[in-house]
Structures are given as structure tokens and as C-alpha cells.
Design a protein around this motif. Structure first.
Motif, PDB file in Angstrom:
ATOM      1  N   GLY A  73       0.799  -1.216   0.000  1.00  0.00           N
ATOM      2  CA  GLY A  73       0.000   0.000   0.000  1.00  0.00           C
ATOM      3  C   GLY A  73       0.830   1.265   0.000  1.00  0.00           C
ATOM      4  O   GLY A  73       0.521   2.229  -0.686  1.00  0.00           O
ATOM      5  N   GLN A  74       1.907   1.298   0.772  1.00  0.00           N
ATOM      6  CA  GLN A  74       2.742   2.495   0.874  1.00  0.00           C
ATOM      7  C   GLN A  74       3.840   2.553  -0.180  1.00  0.00           C
ATOM      8  O   GLN A  74       4.393   3.605  -0.437  1.00  0.00           O
ATOM      9  CB  GLN A  74       3.388   2.590   2.266  1.00  0.00           C
ATOM     10  CG  GLN A  74       2.521   3.273   3.302  1.00  0.00           C
ATOM     11  CD  GLN A  74       1.219   2.530   3.566  1.00  0.00           C
ATOM     12  OE1 GLN A  74       1.184   1.311   3.623  1.00  0.00           O
ATOM     13  NE2 GLN A  74       0.140   3.274   3.703  1.00  0.00           N
ATOM     14  N   ALA A  75       4.181   1.428  -0.749  1.00  0.00           N
ATOM     15  CA  ALA A  75       5.223   1.359  -1.782  1.00  0.00           C
ATOM     16  C   ALA A  75       4.668   0.512  -2.922  1.00  0.00           C
ATOM     17  O   ALA A  75       4.984  -0.664  -3.045  1.00  0.00           O
ATOM     18  CB  ALA A  75       6.507   0.762  -1.216  1.00  0.00           C
ATOM     19  N   GLY A  76       3.828   1.128  -3.735  1.00  0.00           N
ATOM     20  CA  GLY A  76       3.102   0.411  -4.782  1.00  0.00           C
ATOM     21  C   GLY A  76       3.948  -0.161  -5.885  1.00  0.00           C
ATOM     22  O   GLY A  76       3.431  -0.745  -6.827  1.00  0.00           O
ATOM     23  N   TYR A  77       5.261  -0.048  -5.787  1.00  0.00           N
ATOM     24  CA  TYR A  77       6.184  -0.654  -6.749  1.00  0.00           C
ATOM     25  C   TYR A  77       6.718  -1.988  -6.237  1.00  0.00           C
ATOM     26  O   TYR A  77       7.459  -2.664  -6.937  1.00  0.00           O
ATOM     27  CB  TYR A  77       7.346   0.299  -7.062  1.00  0.00           C
ATOM     28  CG  TYR A  77       8.048   0.833  -5.837  1.00  0.00           C
ATOM     29  CD1 TYR A  77       9.074   0.118  -5.244  1.00  0.00           C
ATOM     30  CD2 TYR A  77       7.666   2.034  -5.261  1.00  0.00           C
ATOM     31  CE1 TYR A  77       9.711   0.588  -4.111  1.00  0.00           C
ATOM     32  CE2 TYR A  77       8.294   2.517  -4.136  1.00  0.00           C
ATOM     33  CZ  TYR A  77       9.317   1.793  -3.549  1.00  0.00           C
ATOM     34  OH  TYR A  77       9.928   2.260  -2.416  1.00  0.00           O
ATOM     35  N   LEU A  78       6.342  -2.379  -5.007  1.00  0.00           N
ATOM     36  CA  LEU A  78       6.781  -3.657  -4.443  1.00  0.00           C
ATOM     37  C   LEU A  78       5.620  -4.644  -4.432  1.00  0.00           C
ATOM     38  O   LEU A  78       4.529  -4.323  -3.955  1.00  0.00           O
ATOM     39  CB  LEU A  78       7.302  -3.461  -3.017  1.00  0.00           C
ATOM     40  CG  LEU A  78       8.524  -2.568  -2.860  1.00  0.00           C
ATOM     41  CD1 LEU A  78       8.862  -2.389  -1.385  1.00  0.00           C
ATOM     42  CD2 LEU A  78       9.716  -3.130  -3.631  1.00  0.00           C
ATOM     43  N   LEU A  79       5.868  -5.844  -4.944  1.00  0.00           N
ATOM     44  CA  LEU A  79       4.865  -6.900  -5.010  1.00  0.00           C
ATOM     45  C   LEU A  79       5.334  -8.072  -4.156  1.00  0.00           C
ATOM     46  O   LEU A  79       6.382  -8.662  -4.434  1.00  0.00           O
ATOM     47  CB  LEU A  79       4.661  -7.361  -6.457  1.00  0.00           C
ATOM     48  CG  LEU A  79       3.630  -8.454  -6.684  1.00  0.00           C
ATOM     49  CD1 LEU A  79       2.217  -7.923  -6.420  1.00  0.00           C
ATOM     50  CD2 LEU A  79       3.732  -8.997  -8.103  1.00  0.00           C
ATOM     51  N   ALA A  80       4.595  -8.391  -3.105  1.00  0.00           N
ATOM     52  CA  ALA A  80       4.917  -9.538  -2.252  1.00  0.00           C
ATOM     53  C   ALA A  80       4.150 -10.751  -2.761  1.00  0.00           C
ATOM     54  O   ALA A  80       2.951 -10.672  -3.046  1.00  0.00           O
ATOM     55  CB  ALA A  80       4.543  -9.247  -0.803  1.00  0.00           C
ATOM     56  N   CYS A  81       4.841 -11.888  -2.880  1.00  0.00           N
ATOM     57  CA  CYS A  81       4.239 -13.122  -3.394  1.00  0.00           C
ATOM     58  C   CYS A  81       4.554 -14.276  -2.453  1.00  0.00           C
ATOM     59  O   CYS A  81       5.656 -14.369  -1.923  1.00  0.00           O
ATOM     60  CB  CYS A  81       4.789 -13.446  -4.778  1.00  0.00           C
ATOM     61  SG  CYS A  81       4.568 -12.121  -5.971  1.00  0.00           S
ATOM     62  N   GLY A  82       3.593 -15.160  -2.283  1.00  0.00           N
ATOM     63  CA  GLY A  82       3.786 -16.348  -1.458  1.00  0.00           C
ATOM     64  C   GLY A  82       3.368 -17.581  -2.219  1.00  0.00           C
ATOM     65  O   GLY A  82       2.407 -17.554  -2.987  1.00  0.00           O
ATOM     66  N   GLY A  83       4.105 -18.677  -1.996  1.00  0.00           N
ATOM     67  CA  GLY A  83       3.814 -19.874  -2.769  1.00  0.00           C
ATOM     68  C   GLY A  83       3.949 -21.168  -2.007  1.00  0.00           C
ATOM     69  O   GLY A  83       4.159 -21.187  -0.794  1.00  0.00           O
TER      70      GLY A  83
END
Length: 146
Positions: free
Chosen positions: A96-106
Motif C-alpha cells: 500500500g505504501q510502496a506500490g512498486y513492491l509486489l509480495a508473493c507467497g507460494g
């Protein structure tokens, strides 16, 4: 069916993930689709719009890939596809605060953060990415495999 509430940059834009990897975009519940997207070869597990980059949509799937899409002007175009080496990818969300970072879980039980500022296709379409947060030159580089 999975639904993301809306693209924060384009109010009332809903995107639904359906079985077999398809995604449907509608302006509001009950409207005719604005576009359909064959996002993945297997079920699409999560969708996320960037809070900082208008029209940047991420999708992830049990096909082990995370894909980035430019959905501006209702003309979806894939700009990157990455195997993050975590098996099936069940979750993806932009910060939300750094919209250029995408967190992914697998399936591997790990979390990976993918920095859009290092994705050539993204920085070509959205030059403002280079000016967000820390300067990208100070960050380690990663390869695209789109």
C-alpha cells in the motif's frame, strides 16, 4: 471466483479471476465485461493492482508464474512473466505504501518481494517508477524472463 475490489487509480474497476486462468474486468458488478484476459495456463489465484502505478495489474497462478499486465485503456498487455522459484504461487499483493513492491507467497512456504523498478518492461511503460522510493541504481539487479 476471486475478486479484487477495484483499481484505486480507476474507481469502480472490478477484476475477477475464474477457473482455468481467465480474468474478467468489469466497470462495476453486473456490467458487461470491459475485457477478458487469458492470464495463466492454470487457475489464477490472486490479483493485485498497484496503488502507485495506474493500470499495473499483477496476477499469480498455480502454473508457478507471476505476471504483470498493463490494463490501461482496456487493452491488456503482458509486460513481464516471472517464475519466482516458489512452486505454485497462491498470493500476490502490492504494498500500500510502496506500490512498486509486489509480495508473493507460494507452495515452497516462502515469500518473495518483486521490485517493479527492476522490471524493464514496467519501467519502459511507466517511467515514473524510476523515481519512486530508493534510487534503483542502489539496488541489486534481477533479470526479466518475459
Amino acid at each position: 471466483m476471486l475478486c479484487t475490489p477495484f483499481d484505486a487509480c480507476v474507481h469502480m474497476l472490478l477484476v475477477y479471476a475464474l477457473a482455468a486462468g481467465a480474468c474478467v474486468c468489469a466497470l462495476h458488478a453486473g456490467s458487461a465485461p470491459v475485457f477478458r484476459l487469458a492470464a495463466h495456463d492454470a487457475a489464477t489465484c490472486a490479483l493485485s493492482f498497484s496503488t502507485a502505478v495506474p493500470g499495473l495489474l499483477a496476477t499469480c497462478s498455480t502454473d508457478k508464474r507471476v505476471k504483470l499486465w498493463d490494463v490501461r485503456d482496456d487493452q491488456p498487455a503482458m509486460i513481464a512473466s516471472q517464475d519466482l522459484q516458489m512452486g505454485a504461487v497462491f498470493a500476490a499483493s502490492f504494498c500500500g505504501q510502496a506500490g512498486y513492491l509486489l509480495a508473493c507467497g507460494g507452495a515452497a512456504g516462502s515469500v518473495t518481494v518483486w521490485d517493479m523498478r527492476l522490471v524493464k518492461g514496467a519501467t519502459q511503460r511507466w517511467p515514473q517508477l524510476a523515481k519512486m522510493g530508493l534510487q534503483p541504481e542502489a539496488l541489486p539487479q534481477e533479470a526479466d524472463d518475459a
